[in-house]
Design an enzyme around this catalytic site. Structure first.
Site, PDB file in Angstrom:
ATOM      1  N   VAL A  43      -3.286  13.348  -1.742  1.00  0.00           N
ATOM      2  CA  VAL A  43      -2.932  14.396  -1.045  1.00  0.00           C
ATOM      3  C   VAL A  43      -1.502  15.229  -1.477  1.00  0.00           C
ATOM      4  O   VAL A  43      -0.958  16.102  -0.791  1.00  0.00           O
ATOM      5  CB  VAL A  43      -2.382  13.853   0.465  1.00  0.00           C
ATOM      6  CG1 VAL A  43      -3.551  13.395   1.362  1.00  0.00           C
ATOM      7  CG2 VAL A  43      -1.635  12.552   0.257  1.00  0.00           C
ATOM      8  N   TYR A  71       0.889  -1.214   0.215  1.00  0.00           N
ATOM      9  CA  TYR A  71       0.029   0.024   0.025  1.00  0.00           C
ATOM     10  C   TYR A  71       0.692   1.420  -0.152  1.00  0.00           C
ATOM     11  O   TYR A  71       0.677   2.221  -0.691  1.00  0.00           O
ATOM     12  CB  TYR A  71      -0.890  -0.097   1.145  1.00  0.00           C
ATOM     13  CG  TYR A  71      -1.677   1.170   1.375  1.00  0.00           C
ATOM     14  CD1 TYR A  71      -2.859   1.586   0.520  1.00  0.00           C
ATOM     15  CD2 TYR A  71      -1.230   2.152   2.401  1.00  0.00           C
ATOM     16  CE1 TYR A  71      -3.456   2.995   0.435  1.00  0.00           C
ATOM     17  CE2 TYR A  71      -1.999   3.341   2.416  1.00  0.00           C
ATOM     18  CZ  TYR A  71      -2.939   3.568   2.088  1.00  0.00           C
ATOM     19  OH  TYR A  71      -3.593   4.739   1.747  1.00  0.00           O
TER      20      TYR A  71
HETATM   21  N1  GLU Z   1      -0.399   7.620   1.653  1.00  0.00           N
HETATM   22  C1  GLU Z   1      -1.385   8.481   2.294  1.00  0.00           C
HETATM   23  C2  GLU Z   1      -2.001   7.690   3.279  1.00  0.00           C
HETATM   24  O1  GLU Z   1      -1.792   6.450   3.404  1.00  0.00           O
HETATM   25  C3  GLU Z   1      -2.246   8.793   1.100  1.00  0.00           C
HETATM   26  C4  GLU Z   1      -3.176   9.640   1.448  1.00  0.00           C
HETATM   27  C5  GLU Z   1      -4.061  10.110   0.418  1.00  0.00           C
HETATM   28  O2  GLU Z   1      -3.628  10.481  -0.860  1.00  0.00           O
HETATM   29  O3  GLU Z   1      -5.462  10.304   0.778  1.00  0.00           O
HETATM   30  O4  GLU Z   1      -2.252   8.346   4.580  1.00  0.00           O
END
Ligand code: GLU
Length: 332
Positions: A279, A209
């Site tokens: 994000v 992930y």
């Molecule tokens: N890597 C981020 C997280 O898992 C992704 C957040 C996003 O883009 O919403 O918190």
């Protein structure tokens, strides 16, 4: 053209199914870029240094039509990490690996109205709400088939490359930062393990992930990926089928209901198109059968959507009459 009313475009179009001519689409994108280039609101994501050091002035808009024409303006070749936009495509691969029913048994399709990183599961079913919030995305990622971590990662990269049309890579510093700071995501994975929603290989699923979030793309890539979905899963540039056409409907439905964090309802109302943001400031928007739109501008609003990204999409939807439920000749 009056950019506040889109008058020329509306009369040029005559009907709601206006197909923009190349020169007019190009000029609309340039005008929207000029209109919002100096808008100074929103904040960068700061939870990891790699996001905090992005330039808030980076701004690009790209459109790819389903016949493969690309329109680009601004910093369209600037690389950035895809972040949550990856969730759409991993959902597609999970559907391909397991089919609709099995994926649905592990992850719902219900919008939450809560923040994307909320530590909650559906009270009754114990499933995460949908594949676009972190819990649901981690569960989706844990479904990706492969003999071990390397094979799973390779399958993921190959999948992304089918949409993008060229090789891509993972940004190691971002991956390491995500992994070191991802305590909420780790907590969600444990909660889902407790309810049997994911298997015991939690660390492997979390790493995958974090890796998918750290994939490097540019704004043109986003438009190509969106155009592939607009083109029934077939990449308009390479002709490669990135995902079986039968799953595009599932992917777009979830994007429509859940893709823009806890702004998804208002987005559906105002813009009326399936979309996903992340994000790092990226947004993809799919206009089924017609085009894919990619926008990149890092400053985020309080719901984590790109400030310029939302504004550009609201204008584009209105100017080009793109809302899926438009039924008036011209929109007010
Ligand atoms: N890597 C981020 C997280 O898992 C992704 C957040 C996003 O883009 O919403 O918190």
């Amino acid at each position: 053209m009056d950019m506040t009313t889109g008058e020329n475009l509306a009369s040029e179009s005559g009907t709601r199914s206006f197909r923009p001519q190349p020169h007019s689409l190009d000029s609309v994108l340039h005008q929207l870029h000029s209109k919002y280039q100096f808008l100074q609101s929103g904040n960068l994501a700061t939870y990891i240094p790699e996001l905090a050091k992005m330039d808030p002035n980076w701004f690009s808009i790209c459109v790819m039509t389903t016949d493969g024409k690309l329109f680009e303006v601004g910093d369209s070749r600037q690389l950035f990490t895809i972040q949550s936009i990856s969730k759409v495509f991993v959902h597609g691969l999970a559907l391909e690996d397991h089919g609709r029913d099995r994926v649905l048994s592990k992850v719902g399709v219900e919008p939450t109205g809560d923040a994307f990183n909320a530590i909650i599961l559906d009270e009754q079913s114990k499933r995460p709400y949908n594949p676009m919030v972190n819990a649901g995305a981690i569960a989706t990622t844990s479904l990706i088939k492969g003999k071990g971590a390397t094979e799973r990662l390779n399958r993921l990269l190959e999948m992304f490359e089918r949409y993008i049309g060229h090789e891509t890579f993972i940004d190691m510093p971002t991956f390491m930062s995500e992994r070191t700071t991802g305590h909420r995501n780790r907590a969600m994975a444990h909660l889902m393990l407790n309810f049997g929603m994911i298997d015991e290989k939690i660390d492997e699923a979390l790493d995958l992930y974090f890796q998918q979030c750290s994939l490097m793309v540019n704004c043109c890539d986003l438009a190509t990926m969106a155009a592939t979905l607009a083109n029934r899963g077939q990449n308009p540039l390479t002709g490669t089928q990135a995902v079986p056409a039968c799953y595009v409907r599932d992917m777009l439905s979830v994007m429509y209901a859940c893709g823009m964090y806890n702004y998804s309802g208002e987005w559906a109302y105002r813009v009326g198109l399936p979309a996903k943001s992340g994000v790092s400031g990226g947004v993809i928007v799919v206009v089924p059968g017609r085009m894919g739109i990619g926008i990149f501008s890092p400053p985020l609003d309080e719901r984590s959507n790109s400030v310029r990204g939302v504004k550009v999409c609201e204008d584009l939807s209105q100017l080009l009459g793109l809302h899926l439920f438009n039924c008036a000749e011209t929109e007010g």
